[in-house]
Design a protein around this motif. Structure first.
Motif, PDB file in Angstrom:
ATOM      1  N   ALA A 109       0.829  -1.207   0.000  1.00 13.67           N
ATOM      2  CA  ALA A 109       0.000   0.000   0.000  1.00 13.67           C
ATOM      3  C   ALA A 109       0.864   1.257   0.000  1.00 13.67           C
ATOM      4  CB  ALA A 109      -0.932  -0.008   1.214  1.00 13.67           C
ATOM      5  N   TYR A 110       1.925   1.237   0.787  1.00 11.04           N
ATOM      6  CA  TYR A 110       2.829   2.388   0.866  1.00 11.04           C
ATOM      7  C   TYR A 110       3.487   2.661  -0.480  1.00 11.04           C
ATOM      8  CZ  TYR A 110       7.321   4.697   1.744  1.00 11.04           C
ATOM      9  OH  TYR A 110       8.422   5.518   1.670  1.00 11.04           O
ATOM     10  N   LEU A 111       4.047   1.622  -1.102  1.00 11.14           N
ATOM     11  CA  LEU A 111       4.726   1.797  -2.380  1.00 11.14           C
ATOM     12  C   LEU A 111       3.761   2.208  -3.491  1.00 11.14           C
ATOM     13  CD1 LEU A 111       7.206  -1.224  -2.306  1.00 11.14           C
ATOM     14  CD2 LEU A 111       7.788   1.201  -2.119  1.00 11.14           C
ATOM     15  N   SER A 112       2.567   1.647  -3.463  1.00  9.58           N
ATOM     16  CA  SER A 112       1.571   1.994  -4.472  1.00  9.58           C
ATOM     17  C   SER A 112       1.199   3.471  -4.375  1.00  9.58           C
ATOM     18  CB  SER A 112       0.323   1.127  -4.297  1.00  9.58           C
ATOM     19  OG  SER A 112      -0.639   1.437  -5.296  1.00  9.58           O
ATOM     20  N   ALA A 113       1.010   3.961  -3.136  1.00  9.57           N
ATOM     21  CA  ALA A 113       0.669   5.372  -2.947  1.00  9.57           C
ATOM     22  C   ALA A 113       1.831   6.279  -3.342  1.00  9.57           C
ATOM     23  CB  ALA A 113       0.279   5.613  -1.491  1.00  9.57           C
ATOM     24  N   ARG A 114       3.043   5.846  -3.044  1.00  8.72           N
ATOM     25  CA  ARG A 114       4.225   6.676  -3.308  1.00  8.72           C
ATOM     26  C   ARG A 114       4.548   6.740  -4.795  1.00  8.72           C
ATOM     27  NH1 ARG A 114       9.947   6.379   0.055  1.00  8.72           N
ATOM     28  NH2 ARG A 114      11.073   7.929  -1.174  1.00  8.72           N
ATOM     29  N   THR A 115       4.233   5.676  -5.542  1.00 13.25           N
ATOM     30  CA  THR A 115       4.589   5.617  -6.964  1.00 13.25           C
ATOM     31  C   THR A 115       3.396   5.775  -7.893  1.00 13.25           C
ATOM     32  OG1 THR A 115       4.364   3.194  -7.071  1.00 13.25           O
ATOM     33  CG2 THR A 115       6.517   4.087  -6.401  1.00 13.25           C
ATOM     34  N   GLY A 116       2.256   6.131  -7.327  1.00 11.60           N
ATOM     35  CA  GLY A 116       1.068   6.281  -8.163  1.00 11.60           C
ATOM     36  C   GLY A 116       0.608   4.982  -8.776  1.00 11.60           C
ATOM     37  N   GLY A 117       0.801   3.886  -8.049  1.00 14.16           N
ATOM     38  CA  GLY A 117       0.337   2.583  -8.513  1.00 14.16           C
ATOM     39  C   GLY A 117       1.314   1.832  -9.389  1.00 14.16           C
ATOM     40  N   VAL A 118       2.476   2.434  -9.652  1.00 22.68           N
ATOM     41  CA  VAL A 118       3.468   1.789 -10.527  1.00 22.68           C
ATOM     42  C   VAL A 118       4.120   0.604  -9.830  1.00 22.68           C
ATOM     43  CG1 VAL A 118       5.653   2.114 -11.747  1.00 22.68           C
ATOM     44  CG2 VAL A 118       3.901   3.905 -11.801  1.00 22.68           C
ATOM     45  N   ASN A 119       4.343   0.729  -8.528  1.00 21.19           N
ATOM     46  CA  ASN A 119       5.046  -0.325  -7.787  1.00 21.19           C
ATOM     47  C   ASN A 119       4.246  -0.714  -6.550  1.00 21.19           C
ATOM     48  OD1 ASN A 119       6.841  -2.029  -6.512  1.00 21.19           O
ATOM     49  ND2 ASN A 119       8.418  -0.497  -6.165  1.00 21.19           N
ATOM     50  N   ASN A 120       3.949  -1.977  -6.418  1.00 16.86           N
ATOM     51  CA  ASN A 120       3.301  -2.468  -5.187  1.00 16.86           C
ATOM     52  C   ASN A 120       3.917  -3.800  -4.767  1.00 16.86           C
ATOM     53  OD1 ASN A 120       2.242  -4.124  -7.153  1.00 16.86           O
ATOM     54  ND2 ASN A 120       0.137  -4.069  -6.375  1.00 16.86           N
ATOM     55  N   THR A 121       5.232  -3.882  -4.902  1.00 17.59           N
ATOM     56  CA  THR A 121       5.950  -5.114  -4.592  1.00 17.59           C
ATOM     57  C   THR A 121       5.987  -5.348  -3.088  1.00 17.59           C
ATOM     58  OG1 THR A 121       7.387  -4.628  -6.483  1.00 17.59           O
ATOM     59  CG2 THR A 121       8.085  -6.393  -4.981  1.00 17.59           C
ATOM     60  N   PRO A 122       5.636  -6.543  -2.618  1.00 18.28           N
ATOM     61  CA  PRO A 122       5.715  -6.828  -1.175  1.00 18.28           C
ATOM     62  C   PRO A 122       7.161  -6.811  -0.690  1.00 18.28           C
ATOM     63  CG  PRO A 122       5.158  -8.817  -2.393  1.00 18.28           C
ATOM     64  CD  PRO A 122       5.084  -7.693  -3.368  1.00 18.28           C
ATOM     65  N   TRP A 123       7.324  -6.486   0.584  1.00 19.63           N
ATOM     66  CA  TRP A 123       8.656  -6.384   1.180  1.00 19.63           C
ATOM     67  C   TRP A 123       9.450  -7.678   1.037  1.00 19.63           C
ATOM     68  CZ3 TRP A 123      10.685  -8.876   5.659  1.00 19.63           C
ATOM     69  CH2 TRP A 123      11.901  -8.369   6.129  1.00 19.63           C
ATOM     70  N   SER A 124       8.795  -8.820   1.244  1.00 19.86           N
ATOM     71  CA  SER A 124       9.503 -10.096   1.172  1.00 19.86           C
ATOM     72  C   SER A 124      10.062 -10.340  -0.225  1.00 19.86           C
ATOM     73  CB  SER A 124       8.581 -11.250   1.590  1.00 19.86           C
ATOM     74  OG  SER A 124       7.421 -11.292   0.782  1.00 19.86           O
ATOM     75  N   ALA A 125       9.352  -9.889  -1.255  1.00 21.58           N
ATOM     76  CA  ALA A 125       9.850 -10.040  -2.629  1.00 21.58           C
ATOM     77  C   ALA A 125      11.033  -9.100  -2.886  1.00 21.58           C
ATOM     78  CB  ALA A 125       8.730  -9.766  -3.623  1.00 21.58           C
ATOM     79  N   ILE A 126      10.971  -7.898  -2.320  1.00 19.93           N
ATOM     80  CA  ILE A 126      12.086  -6.963  -2.450  1.00 19.93           C
ATOM     81  C   ILE A 126      13.334  -7.542  -1.796  1.00 19.93           C
ATOM     82  CG2 ILE A 126      12.937  -4.671  -1.794  1.00 19.93           C
ATOM     83  CD1 ILE A 126      10.000  -3.720  -1.889  1.00 19.93           C
ATOM     84  N   MET A 127      13.149  -8.140  -0.618  1.00 18.92           N
ATOM     85  CA  MET A 127      14.280  -8.732   0.088  1.00 18.92           C
ATOM     86  C   MET A 127      14.822  -9.957  -0.647  1.00 18.92           C
ATOM     87  SD  MET A 127      14.925  -6.772   2.636  1.00 18.92           S
ATOM     88  CE  MET A 127      14.411  -5.416   1.553  1.00 18.92           C
ATOM     89  N   ALA A 128      13.937 -10.720  -1.280  1.00 16.21           N
ATOM     90  CA  ALA A 128      14.378 -11.881  -2.053  1.00 16.21           C
ATOM     91  C   ALA A 128      15.274 -11.443  -3.208  1.00 16.21           C
ATOM     92  CB  ALA A 128      13.175 -12.655  -2.577  1.00 16.21           C
ATOM     93  N   LYS A 129      14.871 -10.366  -3.878  1.00 11.98           N
ATOM     94  CA  LYS A 129      15.675  -9.832  -4.976  1.00 11.98           C
ATOM     95  C   LYS A 129      17.048  -9.380  -4.459  1.00 11.98           C
ATOM     96  CE  LYS A 129      15.546  -6.398  -8.717  1.00 11.98           C
ATOM     97  NZ  LYS A 129      16.820  -5.736  -8.410  1.00 11.98           N
ATOM     98  N   ARG A 130      17.044  -8.742  -3.286  1.00 12.73           N
ATOM     99  CA  ARG A 130      18.306  -8.267  -2.729  1.00 12.73           C
ATOM    100  C   ARG A 130      19.235  -9.424  -2.383  1.00 12.73           C
ATOM    101  NH1 ARG A 130      21.381  -7.181   1.524  1.00 12.73           N
ATOM    102  NH2 ARG A 130      22.373  -5.136   1.696  1.00 12.73           N
ATOM    103  N   LEU A 131      18.692 -10.468  -1.758  1.00 14.33           N
ATOM    104  CA  LEU A 131      19.523 -11.600  -1.369  1.00 14.33           C
ATOM    105  C   LEU A 131      20.038 -12.384  -2.576  1.00 14.33           C
ATOM    106  CD1 LEU A 131      17.681 -13.038   1.777  1.00 14.33           C
ATOM    107  CD2 LEU A 131      19.674 -11.545   1.681  1.00 14.33           C
ATOM    108  N   ALA A 132      19.342 -12.262  -3.703  1.00 15.53           N
ATOM    109  CA  ALA A 132      19.758 -12.974  -4.909  1.00 15.53           C
ATOM    110  C   ALA A 132      20.860 -12.245  -5.669  1.00 15.53           C
ATOM    111  CB  ALA A 132      18.553 -13.190  -5.833  1.00 15.53           C
TER     112      ALA A 132
END
Length: 264
Positions: free
Chosen positions: A222-245
């Motif tokens: 919800a935070y990312l969607s509001a901040r990016t105008g709906g462009v990004n709504n990636t869950p935190w766990s997916a963001i962290m998965a990308k980082r660890l990869a």
């Protein structure tokens, strides 16, 4: 013994209402745009002085700080840190270093040939933690003066070049940088994990700490969607998965050992 708050009241208990220090801490945001207004020497001294009063293991005080204000040097450091332009924009860029060089030099005359363990893994941890504790004290002090800060882990992207540029001797390494200055606007505050995910009672609760991320994923979406105008709504766990990869800064181990750390 005071009663602990019910889990449902954890967030309310931490809002800082009526306590200036807690209120300041709860309002922290990372600042990446700065006014051109300089810091005074008195402000810098107060900030570093507050950092020096942080807890330190056995009073070893195993850290040093390099204050960079020269525009050309800040530009070089910005380039080495991934072209982060706010390093150039901020009036003062602090490089926080774990420092066991000073300890080795001043203790050597007293050892009289006895074995010394300044290069042990434990002392590496001590120095790194000391630097982090001092830096966070300094960050809070800066914010109390109406300034803003942002930590710069990118200083480790090309850590050998940064170390050479700053003239760091053996047993000193840059842990992170910190931009300090007067904020130019203020970004929104990013949500944190629920307190129930990080606060455990008596024993580590492996199940609860994972389950709490479900609600946090939704909050971050919800935070990312509001901040990016709906462009990004990636869950935190997916963001962290990308980082660890991503193989981030795999040069660090070899570099630290080349500087004399983690030998024992």
């Amino acid at each position: 013994m005071s009663e602990k708050p019910a889990d449902g009241n954890l967030d309310a208990a931490a809002d800082g209402e009526g306590n200036d220090t807690l209120s300041l801490l709860m309002k922290h945001v990372s600042i990446r745009q700065f006014q051109k207004k300089p810091l005074s020497e008195e402000q810098l001294a107060a900030i570093i002085g507050a950092g020096q009063m942080a807890s330190t293991s056995s009073n070893v005080q195993a850290y040093s700080v390099i204050a960079v204000t020269e525009p050309a040097l800040k530009a070089d450091l910005a380039g080495l840190a991934g072209n982060q332009v706010y390093i150039e924009q901020c009036p003062v860029f602090l490089v926080w270093c774990a420092d066991l060089y000073r300890l080795r030099q001043v203790t050597n005359p007293h050892l009289k040939g006895a074995d010394s363990y300044e290069d042990s893994m434990e002392n590496f941890i001590v120095a790194t933690v000391d630097a982090a504790l001092a830096a966070q004290n300094a960050a809070v002090a800066a914010e109390s003066l109406g300034l803003g800060i942002v930590y710069i882990g990118g200083i480790r992207n090309q850590i050998a070049a940064v170390s050479e540029l700053l003239g760091l001797p053996e047993l000193v390494y840059p842990v992170f940088g910190m931009c300090i200055g007067y904020p130019e606007g203020s970004p929104g505050q990013r949500p944190r994990l629920p307190m129930q995910a990080v606060l455990h009672r008596e024993r580590y609760d492996a199940k609860a700490t994972v389950e709490q991320v479900k609600a946090y994923d939704e909050e971050m979406q919800a935070y990312l969607s509001a901040r990016t105008g709906g462009v990004n709504n990636t869950p935190w766990s997916a963001i962290m998965a990308k980082r660890l990869a991503e193989p981030i800064r795999l040069h660090m181990k070899d570099f630290l050992q080349s500087k004399g750390f983690m030998q024992k």
